[in-house]
Design a protein around this motif. Structure first.
Motif, PDB file in Angstrom:
ATOM      1  N   GLU A 150     -36.363  -1.354 -35.505  1.00  0.00           N
ATOM      2  CA  GLU A 150     -35.572  -0.976 -34.331  1.00  0.00           C
ATOM      3  C   GLU A 150     -36.145   0.262 -33.650  1.00  0.00           C
ATOM      4  OE1 GLU A 150     -32.296   0.642 -31.891  1.00  0.00           O
ATOM      5  OE2 GLU A 150     -33.567   1.610 -33.367  1.00  0.00           O
ATOM      6  N   ILE A 151     -36.588   1.250 -34.426  1.00  0.00           N
ATOM      7  CA  ILE A 151     -37.102   2.480 -33.811  1.00  0.00           C
ATOM      8  C   ILE A 151     -38.430   2.226 -33.091  1.00  0.00           C
ATOM      9  CG2 ILE A 151     -38.427   3.489 -35.732  1.00  0.00           C
ATOM     10  CD1 ILE A 151     -37.093   6.200 -34.965  1.00  0.00           C
ATOM     11  N   ALA A 159     -34.129  -0.420 -39.569  1.00  0.00           N
ATOM     12  CA  ALA A 159     -34.195   0.782 -38.733  1.00  0.00           C
ATOM     13  C   ALA A 159     -35.624   1.045 -38.271  1.00  0.00           C
ATOM     14  CB  ALA A 159     -33.642   1.983 -39.492  1.00  0.00           C
ATOM     15  N   TRP A 180     -30.026   2.990 -33.697  1.00  0.00           N
ATOM     16  CA  TRP A 180     -30.831   3.428 -34.844  1.00  0.00           C
ATOM     17  C   TRP A 180     -29.983   4.232 -35.824  1.00  0.00           C
ATOM     18  CZ3 TRP A 180     -32.105   7.780 -37.442  1.00  0.00           C
ATOM     19  CH2 TRP A 180     -33.081   7.634 -38.432  1.00  0.00           C
TER      20      TRP A 180
END
Length: 157
Positions: free
Chosen positions: A110-111, A107, A94
């Motif tokens: 992904e988080i 991001a 991240w």
């Protein structure tokens, strides 16, 4: 259960090393790119992130140690280790995606994946050692907040 100082230090060192690598990815952008972003009113001050993450990495390392000392009792220890390292890798990723690549949307995706794996990791740890699972609660709460913050940064920018 006898305390194993070398194992304890190794588990802490692993998580702090992940944090240090993430710090390398963020260092320049925190001074150059990040200040240029439109931020929500609840965006924490920059000085808060380092102590929070350091505390979380220490807790994550302690949780890993509590599980490691019970490794002989765990039927699926390799799977437990794999999930643990996947969440650490996603955590590190991240920082690179957001701060190094400046990909806020990527991001955010992904988080959310990271948060799901952290929760899975916490549940797995809880089944092995209740304290190891409970220690993950601050991590879950912070990454939940970071997810909401990332979402808002994505919308605003």
């Amino acid at each position: 259960m006898k305390f194993k100082p070398v194992a304890f230090i190794i588990n802490i060192a692993i998580t702090l090393s992940i944090g240090a690598l993430g710090g390398l990815a963020t260092a320049q952008s925190v001074r150059t790119w990040y200040p240029t972003l439109n931020k929500p009113s609840f965006n924490p001050p920059n000085w808060l992130f380092a102590p929070v993450w350091t505390s979380l990495y220490l807790l994550i390392g302690i949780a890993a140690y509590l599980v490691w000392v019970k490794r002989d009792q765990i039927v699926h220890f390799p799977r437990t280790v794999a999930i643990y390292f996947i969440q650490l890798i996603l955590n590190l990723a991240w920082s690179f995606i957001f701060f190094y690549l400046h990909e806020i949307g990527f991001a955010l995706a992904e988080i959310l994946m990271l948060l799901a794996v952290i929760i899975l990791n916490a549940v797995m740890f809880y089944k092995i050692d209740k304290w190891a699972g409970l220690i993950f609660i601050p991590y879950i709460l912070w990454v939940s907040f970071a997810s909401f913050l990332t979402y808002n940064l994505f919308i605003l920018n």
